[in-house]
Design a protein around this motif. Structure first.
Motif, PDB file in Angstrom:
ATOM      1  N   LEU A 156       0.829  -1.207   0.000  1.00  0.00           N
ATOM      2  CA  LEU A 156       0.000   0.000   0.000  1.00  0.00           C
ATOM      3  C   LEU A 156       0.862   1.255   0.000  1.00  0.00           C
ATOM      4  N   ARG A 157       1.957   1.222   0.763  1.00  0.00           N
ATOM      5  CA  ARG A 157       2.837   2.382   0.795  1.00  0.00           C
ATOM      6  C   ARG A 157       3.447   2.642  -0.585  1.00  0.00           C
ATOM      7  N   SER A 158       3.837   1.577  -1.283  1.00  0.00           N
ATOM      8  CA  SER A 158       4.381   1.752  -2.632  1.00  0.00           C
ATOM      9  C   SER A 158       3.311   2.267  -3.580  1.00  0.00           C
ATOM     10  N   MET A 159       2.060   1.850  -3.377  1.00  0.00           N
ATOM     11  CA  MET A 159       0.964   2.337  -4.204  1.00  0.00           C
ATOM     12  C   MET A 159       0.753   3.830  -3.981  1.00  0.00           C
ATOM     13  N   PHE A 160       0.843   4.268  -2.718  1.00  0.00           N
ATOM     14  CA  PHE A 160       0.731   5.700  -2.423  1.00  0.00           C
ATOM     15  C   PHE A 160       1.867   6.480  -3.088  1.00  0.00           C
ATOM     16  N   ASP A 161       3.094   5.945  -2.996  1.00  0.00           N
ATOM     17  CA  ASP A 161       4.251   6.632  -3.564  1.00  0.00           C
ATOM     18  C   ASP A 161       4.123   6.757  -5.080  1.00  0.00           C
ATOM     19  N   LEU A 162       3.638   5.705  -5.735  1.00  0.00           N
ATOM     20  CA  LEU A 162       3.486   5.729  -7.186  1.00  0.00           C
ATOM     21  C   LEU A 162       2.414   6.724  -7.622  1.00  0.00           C
ATOM     22  N   ASN A 163       1.549   7.112  -6.688  1.00  0.00           N
ATOM     23  CA  ASN A 163       0.523   8.107  -6.986  1.00  0.00           C
ATOM     24  C   ASN A 163       0.940   9.507  -6.527  1.00  0.00           C
ATOM     25  N   SER A 170       4.636   2.412   8.834  1.00  0.00           N
ATOM     26  CA  SER A 170       3.931   2.245  10.105  1.00  0.00           C
ATOM     27  C   SER A 170       4.755   2.829  11.245  1.00  0.00           C
ATOM     28  N   PHE A 171       4.054   3.310  12.262  1.00  0.00           N
ATOM     29  CA  PHE A 171       4.724   3.884  13.414  1.00  0.00           C
ATOM     30  C   PHE A 171       3.917   3.575  14.665  1.00  0.00           C
ATOM     31  N   TYR A 189      -4.094  11.439   6.002  1.00  0.00           N
ATOM     32  CA  TYR A 189      -4.882  10.231   6.255  1.00  0.00           C
ATOM     33  C   TYR A 189      -4.032   9.216   7.009  1.00  0.00           C
ATOM     34  N   LEU A 190      -4.564   8.711   8.104  1.00  0.00           N
ATOM     35  CA  LEU A 190      -3.940   7.590   8.800  1.00  0.00           C
ATOM     36  C   LEU A 190      -4.464   6.298   8.192  1.00  0.00           C
ATOM     37  N   LEU A 191      -3.623   5.283   8.178  1.00  0.00           N
ATOM     38  CA  LEU A 191      -3.945   4.030   7.495  1.00  0.00           C
ATOM     39  C   LEU A 191      -4.122   2.878   8.473  1.00  0.00           C
ATOM     40  N   GLU A 192      -5.161   2.091   8.238  1.00  0.00           N
ATOM     41  CA  GLU A 192      -5.342   0.804   8.913  1.00  0.00           C
ATOM     42  C   GLU A 192      -5.430  -0.232   7.808  1.00  0.00           C
ATOM     43  N   ALA A 193      -4.526  -1.210   7.812  1.00  0.00           N
ATOM     44  CA  ALA A 193      -4.482  -2.218   6.751  1.00  0.00           C
ATOM     45  C   ALA A 193      -4.569  -3.615   7.356  1.00  0.00           C
ATOM     46  N   LYS A 194      -5.484  -4.422   6.845  1.00  0.00           N
ATOM     47  CA  LYS A 194      -5.651  -5.788   7.345  1.00  0.00           C
ATOM     48  C   LYS A 194      -5.855  -6.755   6.190  1.00  0.00           C
ATOM     49  N   TRP A 195      -5.176  -7.898   6.304  1.00  0.00           N
ATOM     50  CA  TRP A 195      -5.367  -9.006   5.362  1.00  0.00           C
ATOM     51  C   TRP A 195      -5.704 -10.226   6.213  1.00  0.00           C
ATOM     52  N   GLU A 196      -6.972 -10.502   6.357  1.00  0.00           N
ATOM     53  CA  GLU A 196      -7.421 -11.604   7.197  1.00  0.00           C
ATOM     54  C   GLU A 196      -8.265 -12.579   6.389  1.00  0.00           C
ATOM     55  N   ASN A 197      -8.689 -13.651   7.036  1.00  0.00           N
ATOM     56  CA  ASN A 197      -9.446 -14.687   6.336  1.00  0.00           C
ATOM     57  C   ASN A 197     -10.951 -14.449   6.337  1.00  0.00           C
ATOM     58  N   LYS A 198     -11.387 -13.428   7.051  1.00  0.00           N
ATOM     59  CA  LYS A 198     -12.822 -13.140   7.108  1.00  0.00           C
ATOM     60  C   LYS A 198     -13.041 -11.632   7.062  1.00  0.00           C
ATOM     61  N   PRO A 199     -14.240 -11.201   6.692  1.00  0.00           N
ATOM     62  CA  PRO A 199     -14.522  -9.762   6.621  1.00  0.00           C
ATOM     63  C   PRO A 199     -14.355  -9.075   7.966  1.00  0.00           C
TER      64      PRO A 199
END
Length: 286
Positions: A156-163, A170-171, A189-199
């Protein structure tokens, strides 16, 4: 309102069994109280009966025009949001222009993303940039869960940089972890990023909203969940938040359509500002 207007609303809202009148009495009451400023369960709206459909019909015939407009927009937005969450096609797509004209006669307009007349130019990103991001995103699926979470933040950070955004990794503050931040259109904007197995459910949404609430008043948040958000969680979370949400399908659609992240965010933020709904799928906004 004319009789033809009520026939239109009967079809669009599916008065007896569709989304609009299929929620609880409490939700129906809260929607009118918060969005319209009216007590729909007041005895003054019971002249034709006590069901939600009959209360609504009486309200639309006798309420002041500004409240009628607010109620129609609130009900439409609720219906659109539920269709999106359930990933269902609109059963009456040809009636949208008619509804838009009704709203215009009352002095309003449908929010961006629902009005097919919008003339905003749609931009695109370079194919090589999109292909690189797609490759990086696919590679995450082979990682074990803990490493995948950190790699997702890095993606996601690389996606932001490319834009062209000022992304930050993260901090950690006292007692909490922030997954990163970026600056867009002069807003942080502060970021919350999650990759989990359920919504993601309501608890995680409230937790992130709490983090935002403890920062400066102008802080905003982006919650990215690759697995999406549960319908119950989105409903229970309510409105009036300072965050917008994005899921894995949003990212896939963004890259497939070669859309810049900044334009995705601009539409999501505008939609949230106009409707109070903080999750709108990319497929509905473009």
């Amino acid at each position: 309102m004319k009789s033809s207007d009520f026939r239109l609303l009967d079809k669009i809202f599916e008065m007896e069994s569709g989304y609009v009148l299929d929620f609880s009495n409490q939700t129906f009451h809260e929607l009118f109280s918060q969005e319209v400023g009216a007590d729909i369960y007041s005895p003054s709206y019971e002249a034709d009966g006590t069901s939600k459909a009959k209360r609504l019909r009486f309200f639309l015939r006798h309420a002041p025009p500004p409240q009628i407009l607010k109620s129609l927009l609130a009900l439409w937005q609720y219906r659109e949001n539920m269709l999106s969450i359930d990933d269902k096609e609109d059963p009456f797509p040809k009636l949208r222009p008619q509804f838009a004209k009704l709203i215009e006669r009352l002095g309003g307009r449908l929010p961006i993303g629902q009005d097919s007349q919008t003339t905003e130019e749609i931009q695109t990103i370079d194919n090589s940039v999109a292909d690189k991001l797609i490759t990086n995103l696919i590679s995450l699926t082979s990682l074990e869960p803990r490493k995948r979470g950190y790699a997702f933040e890095s993606f996601l950070r690389s996606m932001f940089d490319l834009n062209g955004l000022s992304a930050r990794a993260s901090f950690r503050l006292v007692g909490e972890q922030i997954d990163g931040s970026f600056t867009m259109d002069g807003e942080t904007y502060l970021l919350e990023a999650k990759w989990e197995n359920k919504p993601i459910g309501v608890a995680d949404l409230h937790n992130f909203e709490g983090k935002i609430g403890e920062k400066a008043a102008w802080s905003r948040g982006l919650f990215v969940s690759n697995s999406g958000f549960s319908k119950d969680g989105l409903t229970a979370f309510g409105k009036g938040k300072r965050i917008v949400c994005m899921d894995g399908f949003d990212i896939s659609e963004m890259l497939r359509l070669r859309l810049p992240f900044t334009q995705i965010m601009q539409r999501k933020v505008r939609y949230a500002a106009e409707t109070g709904i903080y999750y709108a799928p990319v497929r509905d906004l473009f």
